[in-house]
Design a protein around this motif. Structure first.
Motif, PDB file in Angstrom:
ATOM      1  N   HIS A  94      96.238 -67.806 -21.687  1.00 24.49           N
ATOM      2  CA  HIS A  94      95.000 -67.064 -21.919  1.00 24.49           C
ATOM      3  C   HIS A  94      93.900 -68.053 -22.244  1.00 24.49           C
ATOM      4  O   HIS A  94      94.128 -69.055 -22.926  1.00 24.49           O
ATOM      5  CB  HIS A  94      95.134 -66.074 -23.079  1.00 24.49           C
ATOM      6  N   ASP A  95      92.725 -67.770 -21.742  1.00 23.96           N
ATOM      7  CA  ASP A  95      91.527 -68.526 -22.091  1.00 23.96           C
ATOM      8  C   ASP A  95      90.372 -67.540 -22.133  1.00 23.96           C
ATOM      9  O   ASP A  95      90.361 -66.553 -21.386  1.00 23.96           O
ATOM     10  CB  ASP A  95      91.255 -69.623 -21.059  1.00 23.96           C
ATOM     11  N   GLU A 132      86.504 -66.986 -17.928  1.00 29.12           N
ATOM     12  CA  GLU A 132      87.064 -66.457 -16.675  1.00 29.12           C
ATOM     13  C   GLU A 132      87.422 -67.564 -15.685  1.00 29.12           C
ATOM     14  O   GLU A 132      88.456 -67.488 -15.021  1.00 29.12           O
ATOM     15  CB  GLU A 132      86.087 -65.469 -16.026  1.00 29.12           C
ATOM     16  N   VAL A 178      98.556 -64.734 -16.298  1.00 28.13           N
ATOM     17  CA  VAL A 178      97.389 -64.782 -17.167  1.00 28.13           C
ATOM     18  C   VAL A 178      97.345 -63.517 -18.010  1.00 28.13           C
ATOM     19  O   VAL A 178      97.342 -62.405 -17.483  1.00 28.13           O
ATOM     20  CB  VAL A 178      96.087 -64.944 -16.355  1.00 28.13           C
ATOM     21  N   ALA A 190      94.152 -71.021 -13.912  1.00 34.82           N
ATOM     22  CA  ALA A 190      95.564 -70.804 -14.253  1.00 34.82           C
ATOM     23  C   ALA A 190      96.253 -69.964 -13.180  1.00 34.82           C
ATOM     24  O   ALA A 190      97.373 -70.272 -12.769  1.00 34.82           O
ATOM     25  CB  ALA A 190      95.681 -70.124 -15.619  1.00 34.82           C
ATOM     26  N   ARG A 191      95.581 -68.921 -12.721  1.00 36.12           N
ATOM     27  CA  ARG A 191      96.140 -68.090 -11.649  1.00 36.12           C
ATOM     28  C   ARG A 191      96.370 -68.917 -10.382  1.00 36.12           C
ATOM     29  O   ARG A 191      97.392 -68.781  -9.714  1.00 36.12           O
ATOM     30  CB  ARG A 191      95.203 -66.920 -11.323  1.00 36.12           C
ATOM     31  N   ARG A 231      88.512 -70.490 -16.255  1.00 38.92           N
ATOM     32  CA  ARG A 231      89.763 -71.126 -16.658  1.00 38.92           C
ATOM     33  C   ARG A 231      90.954 -70.208 -16.397  1.00 38.92           C
ATOM     34  O   ARG A 231      92.037 -70.660 -16.051  1.00 38.92           O
ATOM     35  CB  ARG A 231      89.713 -71.571 -18.122  1.00 38.92           C
ATOM     36  N   ARG A 232      90.750 -68.892 -16.571  1.00 46.39           N
ATOM     37  CA  ARG A 232      91.814 -67.945 -16.224  1.00 46.39           C
ATOM     38  C   ARG A 232      92.100 -67.998 -14.728  1.00 46.39           C
ATOM     39  O   ARG A 232      93.254 -67.969 -14.302  1.00 46.39           O
ATOM     40  CB  ARG A 232      91.443 -66.532 -16.676  1.00 46.39           C
ATOM     41  N   GLU A 233      91.048 -68.109 -13.920  1.00 46.85           N
ATOM     42  CA  GLU A 233      91.220 -68.222 -12.468  1.00 46.85           C
ATOM     43  C   GLU A 233      91.942 -69.518 -12.104  1.00 46.85           C
ATOM     44  O   GLU A 233      92.773 -69.531 -11.189  1.00 46.85           O
ATOM     45  CB  GLU A 233      89.870 -68.137 -11.753  1.00 46.85           C
ATOM     46  N   SER A 256      95.596 -60.991 -20.931  1.00 46.18           N
ATOM     47  CA  SER A 256      94.238 -60.551 -21.250  1.00 46.18           C
ATOM     48  C   SER A 256      93.820 -60.896 -22.675  1.00 46.18           C
ATOM     49  O   SER A 256      92.652 -60.757 -23.019  1.00 46.18           O
ATOM     50  CB  SER A 256      94.108 -59.050 -21.014  1.00 46.18           C
ATOM     51  N   CYS A 263     102.686 -68.275 -19.410  1.00 49.42           N
ATOM     52  CA  CYS A 263     101.747 -67.189 -19.649  1.00 49.42           C
ATOM     53  C   CYS A 263     100.591 -67.809 -20.427  1.00 49.42           C
ATOM     54  O   CYS A 263     100.805 -68.393 -21.493  1.00 49.42           O
ATOM     55  CB  CYS A 263     102.409 -66.069 -20.456  1.00 49.42           C
TER      56      CYS A 263
END
Length: 75
Positions: free
Chosen positions: A31-32, A35, A48, A41-42, A37-39, A50, A29
Motif C-alpha cells: 500500500h502507498d 496512486e 495492492v 506496484a501493480r 506508486r500503487r500503479e 486500499s 501485498c
C-alpha cells in the motif's frame, strides 16, 4: 507466505525487489498513499491494498517503509 509493504516509494520498492529475488516463493501485498506508486506496484505484479490495515491483515509479515514524519497518518 505473503510479505506486506506499507510505503512503496524508493525504499519500499527496493525491499520488494530484493525480497522477491531471495524469496521467490513469497507473494506481496503493498500500500502507498500515492496512486502512481500503487500503479508501479501493480505493474510489478504485486497485490495492492486500499489501506495500511488491509496490508497488515493480508500479510504474514509487514515492512513499514515510511518517513518518520509520515507515521502519524497510520494512526
Amino acid at each position: 507466505k505473503r510479505i506486506g509493504i506499507i510505503g512503496f516509494g524508493i525504499m519500499g520498492e527496493a525491499f520488494a525487489t530484493r525480497f522477491k529475488r531471495k524469496l521467490p516463493q513469497c507473494s506481496f501485498c503493498v500500500h502507498d498513499a500515492k496512486e502512481d506508486r500503487r500503479e508501479a506496484a501493480r505493474a510489478l505484479g504485486h497485490a495492492v491494498a486500499s489501506s495500511a490495515p488491509e496490508v497488515l491483515l493480508a500479510s504474514d509479515i509487514t515492512v513499514l517503509s515510511m518517513k518518520p514524519q509520515d507515521f502519524a497518518a497510520l494512526a
